[in-house]
Design a protein around this motif. Structure first.
Motif, PDB file in Angstrom:
ATOM      1  N   GLU A   5       0.828  -1.245  -0.064  1.00 57.23           N
ATOM      2  CA  GLU A   5       0.226   0.128  -0.051  1.00 57.23           C
ATOM      3  C   GLU A   5       0.914   1.216   0.016  1.00 57.23           C
ATOM      4  OE1 GLU A   5      -3.008   0.173   3.103  1.00 57.23           O
ATOM      5  OE2 GLU A   5      -3.016  -2.037   3.255  1.00 57.23           O
ATOM      6  N   LYS A   6       1.982   1.212   0.819  1.00 56.73           N
ATOM      7  CA  LYS A   6       3.036   2.417   0.915  1.00 56.73           C
ATOM      8  C   LYS A   6       4.421   1.700   0.886  1.00 56.73           C
ATOM      9  CE  LYS A   6      -0.334   5.342   2.172  1.00 56.73           C
ATOM     10  NZ  LYS A   6      -0.867   6.231   1.148  1.00 56.73           N
ATOM     11  N   HIS A   7       5.256   2.357   0.336  1.00 57.54           N
ATOM     12  CA  HIS A   7       6.699   1.849   0.074  1.00 57.54           C
ATOM     13  C   HIS A   7       7.344   3.022   0.795  1.00 57.54           C
ATOM     14  CE1 HIS A   7       9.347  -0.966  -2.466  1.00 57.54           C
ATOM     15  NE2 HIS A   7       9.984  -0.488  -1.417  1.00 57.54           N
ATOM     16  N   VAL A   8       8.201   2.458   1.583  1.00 61.26           N
ATOM     17  CA  VAL A   8       9.093   3.582   2.224  1.00 61.26           C
ATOM     18  C   VAL A   8      10.378   3.370   1.885  1.00 61.26           C
ATOM     19  CG1 VAL A   8       9.943   4.141   4.536  1.00 61.26           C
ATOM     20  CG2 VAL A   8       7.592   3.468   4.355  1.00 61.26           C
ATOM     21  N   PHE A   9      11.168   4.210   1.279  1.00 61.23           N
ATOM     22  CA  PHE A   9      12.536   4.327   0.967  1.00 61.23           C
ATOM     23  C   PHE A   9      13.526   5.132   1.960  1.00 61.23           C
ATOM     24  CE2 PHE A   9      10.332   3.141  -2.955  1.00 61.23           C
ATOM     25  CZ  PHE A   9      10.978   1.889  -3.489  1.00 61.23           C
ATOM     26  N   VAL A  10      14.393   4.838   2.746  1.00 60.46           N
ATOM     27  CA  VAL A  10      15.299   5.536   3.487  1.00 60.46           C
ATOM     28  C   VAL A  10      16.619   5.593   2.833  1.00 60.46           C
ATOM     29  CG1 VAL A  10      16.182   5.672   5.861  1.00 60.46           C
ATOM     30  CG2 VAL A  10      14.014   4.498   5.571  1.00 60.46           C
ATOM     31  N   CYS A  11      16.771   6.846   2.516  1.00 68.11           N
ATOM     32  CA  CYS A  11      18.315   7.177   1.926  1.00 68.11           C
ATOM     33  C   CYS A  11      19.225   6.619   3.143  1.00 68.11           C
ATOM     34  CB  CYS A  11      18.265   8.397   1.641  1.00 68.11           C
ATOM     35  SG  CYS A  11      20.174   8.857   0.888  1.00 68.11           S
ATOM     36  N   THR A  12      20.285   5.959   2.524  1.00 71.65           N
ATOM     37  CA  THR A  12      21.382   5.550   3.597  1.00 71.65           C
ATOM     38  C   THR A  12      22.654   6.031   3.021  1.00 71.65           C
ATOM     39  OG1 THR A  12      21.350   3.337   2.701  1.00 71.65           O
ATOM     40  CG2 THR A  12      20.072   3.759   4.699  1.00 71.65           C
ATOM     41  N   HIS A  13      22.661   6.619   2.099  1.00 73.34           N
ATOM     42  CA  HIS A  13      23.864   7.078   1.219  1.00 73.34           C
ATOM     43  C   HIS A  13      25.052   7.636   2.144  1.00 73.34           C
ATOM     44  CE1 HIS A  13      26.035   7.986  -2.134  1.00 73.34           C
ATOM     45  NE2 HIS A  13      26.543   9.149  -1.986  1.00 73.34           N
ATOM     46  N   SER A  14      26.135   7.297   1.999  1.00 72.93           N
ATOM     47  CA  SER A  14      27.300   7.583   2.957  1.00 72.93           C
ATOM     48  C   SER A  14      28.405   8.402   2.241  1.00 72.93           C
ATOM     49  CB  SER A  14      27.824   6.235   3.293  1.00 72.93           C
ATOM     50  OG  SER A  14      29.201   6.406   4.075  1.00 72.93           O
ATOM     51  N   ARG A  15      28.862   9.199   2.875  1.00 77.27           N
ATOM     52  CA  ARG A  15      30.083   9.887   2.302  1.00 77.27           C
ATOM     53  C   ARG A  15      31.239  10.155   3.531  1.00 77.27           C
ATOM     54  NH1 ARG A  15      26.148  13.343   0.011  1.00 77.27           N
ATOM     55  NH2 ARG A  15      26.306  13.169  -2.213  1.00 77.27           N
ATOM     56  N   PRO A  16      32.450  10.419   3.231  1.00 75.05           N
ATOM     57  CA  PRO A  16      33.407  10.497   4.319  1.00 75.05           C
ATOM     58  C   PRO A  16      32.898  11.523   5.134  1.00 75.05           C
ATOM     59  CG  PRO A  16      34.476  10.540   2.090  1.00 75.05           C
ATOM     60  CD  PRO A  16      32.943  10.399   1.832  1.00 75.05           C
ATOM     61  N   SER A  17      33.461  11.170   6.529  1.00 75.72           N
ATOM     62  CA  SER A  17      32.805  12.105   7.805  1.00 75.72           C
ATOM     63  C   SER A  17      33.212  13.712   7.489  1.00 75.72           C
ATOM     64  CB  SER A  17      33.193  11.727   8.944  1.00 75.72           C
ATOM     65  OG  SER A  17      34.735  11.838   9.059  1.00 75.72           O
ATOM     66  N   ASP A  18      34.286  14.017   6.606  1.00 77.66           N
ATOM     67  CA  ASP A  18      34.493  15.434   6.753  1.00 77.66           C
ATOM     68  C   ASP A  18      34.197  15.691   5.335  1.00 77.66           C
ATOM     69  OD1 ASP A  18      36.167  13.780   5.110  1.00 77.66           O
ATOM     70  OD2 ASP A  18      38.143  14.676   5.395  1.00 77.66           O
ATOM     71  N   HIS A  19      33.115  15.179   4.463  1.00 79.87           N
ATOM     72  CA  HIS A  19      32.612  15.599   3.395  1.00 79.87           C
ATOM     73  C   HIS A  19      31.694  17.060   3.721  1.00 79.87           C
ATOM     74  CE1 HIS A  19      30.547  16.018  -0.538  1.00 79.87           C
ATOM     75  NE2 HIS A  19      31.612  15.158  -0.895  1.00 79.87           N
ATOM     76  N   PRO A  20      31.804  18.168   2.716  1.00 74.71           N
ATOM     77  CA  PRO A  20      30.993  19.351   3.018  1.00 74.71           C
ATOM     78  C   PRO A  20      29.517  18.934   3.005  1.00 74.71           C
ATOM     79  CG  PRO A  20      32.372  19.416   1.310  1.00 74.71           C
ATOM     80  CD  PRO A  20      32.704  18.277   1.737  1.00 74.71           C
TER      81      PRO A  20
END
Lengths: 108, 108
Positions: A5-20
């Motif tokens: 009925e509903k489809h939930v997408f959670v963004c889990t994209h990762s970047r280095p911790s010091d990325h602006p």
């Protein structure tokens, strides 16, 4: 497996911790995934709703972002404590949670 | 970034090569992602459509799977050569490509 009925997408994209730009992962997206999964499990909702992680949804500074289809509602800065509100209001209640929605400037 | 007319999710879930369920990655999902990205780029379609990878969509043996919202149409065994058909027929033409759709038994 039924079409949800509903489809939930959670963004889990990762970047280095010091990325602006930051990233949803750096803002705690895994806790949001876990909160949805735990709620779907404890409330027996897996048959109605589907949960997936996704690659970058594009509002990195406003992460974690959560996108719900079929409406195409994009939520920003979602925390684990917001998940029950989204489930109650939107997934079960059918009314998107306006207070958590991304700006119409970025998703309008 | 505008809300897209169509949002394409390509499952890129990976499992070990000897896993009995297989996976979309093992079936070549990256080539499908690349084909969508290249077509969107060369045809100037990024402003209308959005492309993301997703975690497991659940029809692993029938991968690569591609899910298009807002309709929630699930395609199975998609190859790079099918991407132009999906773009022409569904994304631009508005008619899902029935020949590539997953069975109603698994997504009905």
């Amino acid at each position: 497996m039924a079409k949800p009925e509903k489809h939930v997408f959670v963004c889990t994209h990762s970047r280095p911790s010091d990325h602006p730009k930051g990233s949803c992962a750096a803002h705690g997206s895994q806790a949001v995934v876990d909160a949805f999964a735990n709620a779907f499990e404890s409330r027996g909702l897996w048959g109605r709703f589907k949960l997936n992680t996704s690659s970058c949804l594009g509002i990195c500074e406003q992460g974690p972002s959560v996108l719900v289809y079929p409406e195409g509602v994009l939520y920003q800065k979602v925390e684990a404590r917001d998940v029950a509100t989204i489930i109650e209001g939107h997934l079960l209640g059918g009314e998107p949670v306006a207070a958590l929605e991304a700006s119409k400037d970025v998703w309008g």
